[in-house]
Design a protein around this motif. Structure first.
Motif, PDB file in Angstrom:
ATOM      1  N   VAL A  70       0.863  -1.178   0.000  1.00 44.31           N
ATOM      2  CA  VAL A  70       0.000   0.000   0.000  1.00 44.31           C
ATOM      3  C   VAL A  70       0.901   1.231   0.000  1.00 44.31           C
ATOM      4  O   VAL A  70       1.713   1.404   0.916  1.00 44.31           O
ATOM      5  CB  VAL A  70      -0.928   0.031   1.238  1.00 44.31           C
ATOM      6  CG1 VAL A  70      -1.821   1.271   1.168  1.00 44.31           C
ATOM      7  CG2 VAL A  70      -1.774  -1.232   1.313  1.00 44.31           C
ATOM      8  N   ILE A  71       0.781   2.062  -1.021  1.00 42.61           N
ATOM      9  CA  ILE A  71       1.678   3.196  -1.194  1.00 42.61           C
ATOM     10  C   ILE A  71       1.357   4.299  -0.190  1.00 42.61           C
ATOM     11  O   ILE A  71       0.221   4.735  -0.075  1.00 42.61           O
ATOM     12  CB  ILE A  71       1.585   3.756  -2.634  1.00 42.61           C
ATOM     13  CG1 ILE A  71       1.702   2.629  -3.660  1.00 42.61           C
ATOM     14  CG2 ILE A  71       2.656   4.824  -2.854  1.00 42.61           C
ATOM     15  CD1 ILE A  71       2.928   1.754  -3.505  1.00 42.61           C
ATOM     16  N   GLU A  72       2.393   4.776   0.506  1.00 40.06           N
ATOM     17  CA  GLU A  72       2.216   5.854   1.471  1.00 40.06           C
ATOM     18  C   GLU A  72       2.595   7.203   0.865  1.00 40.06           C
ATOM     19  O   GLU A  72       1.864   8.188   0.988  1.00 40.06           O
ATOM     20  CB  GLU A  72       3.062   5.615   2.720  1.00 40.06           C
ATOM     21  CG  GLU A  72       2.860   6.689   3.780  1.00 40.06           C
ATOM     22  CD  GLU A  72       3.748   6.483   4.991  1.00 40.06           C
ATOM     23  OE1 GLU A  72       3.309   6.810   6.105  1.00 40.06           O
ATOM     24  OE2 GLU A  72       4.885   6.009   4.817  1.00 40.06           O
ATOM     25  N   ASN A  73       3.739   7.269   0.169  1.00 36.30           N
ATOM     26  CA  ASN A  73       4.192   8.514  -0.459  1.00 36.30           C
ATOM     27  C   ASN A  73       4.854   8.218  -1.799  1.00 36.30           C
ATOM     28  O   ASN A  73       5.396   7.131  -2.023  1.00 36.30           O
ATOM     29  CB  ASN A  73       5.192   9.248   0.453  1.00 36.30           C
ATOM     30  CG  ASN A  73       4.526   9.844   1.679  1.00 36.30           C
ATOM     31  OD1 ASN A  73       3.592  10.630   1.568  1.00 36.30           O
ATOM     32  ND2 ASN A  73       4.991   9.447   2.852  1.00 36.30           N
ATOM     33  N   GLY A  74       4.837   9.201  -2.686  1.00 36.87           N
ATOM     34  CA  GLY A  74       5.456   9.039  -3.996  1.00 36.87           C
ATOM     35  C   GLY A  74       4.647   8.122  -4.882  1.00 36.87           C
ATOM     36  O   GLY A  74       3.436   7.929  -4.695  1.00 36.87           O
TER      37      GLY A  74
END
Length: 279
Positions: free
Chosen positions: A43-47
């Protein structure tokens, strides 16, 4: 971080085992090509994260998630100026309490952020609580991980598929072999002795085992040994040398290579993770 088996299931036969959960950060030089021996969820948090998977290209942004099937090759990188960070879960699925149901979940692919917004928010909160040593935080994190996995399975419109009868028959025939492996996991186990338990030739046994379990006997044994190793080093606090000896490895270097092949990081990182869980 050590996790025990979680018996949350989509039907009465399935159970999930969370092997690892954490956060990772990468700069713009990051490029990863791998085929994980376990299922995985990111799960992408940043970028952002670019993923090439089974001939398709995906672009994941903040909040988006990806479900990897086990033993499936992928390539991942980021072109964000600030790099990227994402939460990841490595897990297995079993039929019953001992039979490995390799790739029993016919689930894979990308899910946009809106579909798992609540579940992702919950798991991030659990991660934060765990870092701050809140009571029962680890238990909550275990269940939040499973709920996220189940949500992705549901949203990707797939479901747990019980083993076909012919395959279940093969699994039943292998029970004695799997019990033998469990009882002798602390020493070197040969294909010859396993084949003998079913009165098969070594060559036929290897094919039979792989068609039933989805892994070669060597890969299956290594996977079980490394789960034990994680327990010894993480919960038990054993040294790498001691853990390797307890699992029948005469050379700690060979043991460490096998561990890294399964988990993607060296066993020495377990102690480092205990001090800084999600750095």
């Amino acid at each position: 971080m050590q996790f025990s088996t979680i018996h949350n299931s989509l039907d009465s036969q399935l159970e999930f085992e969370i092997n690892y959960c954490g956060m990772t950060n990468h700069d713009t030089t990051w490029l990863e090509e791998h085929a994980k021996p376990t299922y995985a969820v990111w799960v992408i948090e940043n970028g952002n994260v670019h993923i090439e998977y089974k001939g398709k290209k995906y672009l994941l942004n903040k909040g988006d998630a990806f479900f990897f099937r086990r033993e499936s090759h992928y390539k991942a990188w980021t072109d964000s100026k600030e790099g990227c960070s994402f939460m990841y879960i490595l897990f297995d699925v079993y039929i019953g309490r001992s039979l490995c149901a390799t790739d029993i979940l016919q689930t894979e692919g990308m899910l946009d952020s809106q579909k798992i917004k609540d579940e992702a928010s919950a798991i991030y909160k659990c991660l934060e609580n765990y870092k701050n040593n809140h009571p029962l935080a680890l238990l909550h994190l275990k269940y939040a991980s499973v709920y996220l996995i189940i949500k992705m399975i549901t949203e990707l419109r797939t479901e747990a598929i019980p083993a076909p009868k012919s395959k279940q028959d093969k699994l039943d025939n292998l029970k004695a072999v799997l019990m033998y492996i469990d009882k002798n996991i602390h020493r070197e186990i040969t294909v010859k002795e396993l084949a003998k338990t079913l009165h098969m030739s070594e060559k036929y046994f290897i094919t039979y085992f792989k068609n039933s379990i989805g892994l070669t006997p060597f890969s299956y044994i290594t996977s079980i040994k490394m789960k034990k190793a994680y327990e010894y080093i993480g919960a038990g606090g054993y040294s790498i040398k001691h853990a390797s000896e307890l699992l029948g490895y005469s050379d700690p270097y060979v043991f460490s290579k096998a561990f890294k092949r399964i988990y993607g990081f060296s066993p020495s990182r377990i102690h480092e993770t205990d001090k800084k869980p999600f750095n």
